[in-house]
Design a protein around this motif. Sequence first.
Motif, short mmCIF file in Angstrom:
data_model
loop_
_atom_site.label_atom_id
_atom_site.label_comp_id
_atom_site.label_asym_id
_atom_site.label_seq_id
_atom_site.Cartn_x
_atom_site.Cartn_y
_atom_site.Cartn_z
N GLU A 15 0.82 -1.21 0.00
CA GLU A 15 0.00 0.00 0.00
C GLU A 15 0.86 1.26 0.00
OE1 GLU A 15 -3.11 0.00 2.87
OE2 GLU A 15 -4.03 -1.82 2.04
N GLU A 16 2.16 1.11 -0.23
CA GLU A 16 3.06 2.25 -0.28
C GLU A 16 2.90 3.01 -1.60
OE1 GLU A 16 5.20 3.29 2.12
OE2 GLU A 16 4.41 1.70 3.44
N ARG A 17 3.14 4.32 -1.53
CA ARG A 17 3.10 5.12 -2.75
C ARG A 17 4.16 4.65 -3.76
NH1 ARG A 17 1.32 10.33 -3.96
NH2 ARG A 17 0.81 10.68 -1.76
N ASP B 169 1.52 6.17 -8.89
CA ASP B 169 1.57 5.99 -7.45
C ASP B 169 0.70 4.81 -7.04
OD1 ASP B 169 3.20 8.20 -7.16
OD2 ASP B 169 1.58 9.57 -6.56
N TYR B 170 1.12 4.10 -5.99
CA TYR B 170 0.37 2.97 -5.42
C TYR B 170 0.14 1.85 -6.45
CZ TYR B 170 -0.60 6.66 -2.03
OH TYR B 170 -0.47 7.69 -1.14
N LYS C 183 -0.84 -1.62 -5.04
CA LYS C 183 -1.94 -1.71 -4.08
C LYS C 183 -3.11 -2.48 -4.69
CE LYS C 183 -4.94 1.14 -1.15
NZ LYS C 183 -5.29 2.53 -0.74
N GLU D 117 -3.95 9.34 -10.90
CA GLU D 117 -2.80 9.15 -10.02
C GLU D 117 -1.53 9.63 -10.72
OE1 GLU D 117 -2.52 8.43 -7.01
OE2 GLU D 117 -4.25 7.25 -6.36
#
Length: 333
Positions: free
Chosen positions: A212-214, A254-255, A258, A268
């Motif tokens: 779940e990190e960017r 990003d992400y 996830k 994003e």
Amino acid sequence: MRILVILLLCLLQISCASQKFEKINGVSFVASREKVGQQQVKEILKIHANHAAVMPFGFIREINSPNIVFDTERQWFGETKSGAKQYIEMLHKNGVRVMLKPQIWIWRGVFTGSLEMQSEKDWKALEESYEKFLMAYARLAEETNTELLCIGTELERFVKNRPVFWKNLIQEIRSVYTGKLTYAANWDEYTKTTFWEDIDFIGIDAYFPLSEERTPSVEQLRAGWKKHKEKMSAFSLEKNRPVIFTEYGYRSMDYTAKKPWLVDRNDENVNLEGQVNAKKAIFEEFWGENWFAGGYVWKWFIHHDRAGGENDNRFTPQNKPAQLVISDFYKMY
């Protein structure tokens, strides 16, 4: 018990190694309006790919409609039988092996895994329509000496509700096609698929959630793979079949790890590093495993010069740093 599991996994490694299959370093070759030319295939060779998925399409109007429309004049060239044949022949001419992967598109991009009929009459009609669709491409695969045929993509409810149909379909395909078979199960579907023993490879569209990190690091992503990888290797042992990733890939945003399956038009931020790290992690985790046969990166557009780029947050690695990562690892394996 733990020692027994380890010994069994070792035996699987030996068994898979004895098959001596070359790693599938593949691309998912997106259908175009036009024929494919030598220059387009050269771009695949530059990244050391030895396989390509060719993907003709059939279309369904609604989620509970049983009628598949395919191989029509209204479709793009690459989505038709004649287009698939031309793509296969050009790839083969260049020494690139092929997985023919006929796919279903439901209007407005509704997820194919939710395709489900509301009556026995409609189920029978869907079975008849799908059989006609697949058998047309099974015959094409045999005619073109295509190495691998994918018999379906992410059709969880269809597979779950009609297991006898799928068993019979595989037998019918085998009667006309002498190559290898797989099925592209969604990442959360493959353990429920009922016919792995009847085909040659466990195919998985590998959009597993990992972080779940960017911008997850390679180490974080490899840690995210741990539970999924252990489950896959044990499943491969249980079914005595190697695993291939019929699709794998990450968006340059990003992400990215996830919800890797997202195909929406979200805004994003472009994140090239996240895509690079995700590619490195999947190669480092899987390509050295004997029970793992390789995979097809999602996705590769024919017109390379116009694809991707550093302002693009979509799946393709083309003209992005991730392309170099793929090239380096494909060259290694």
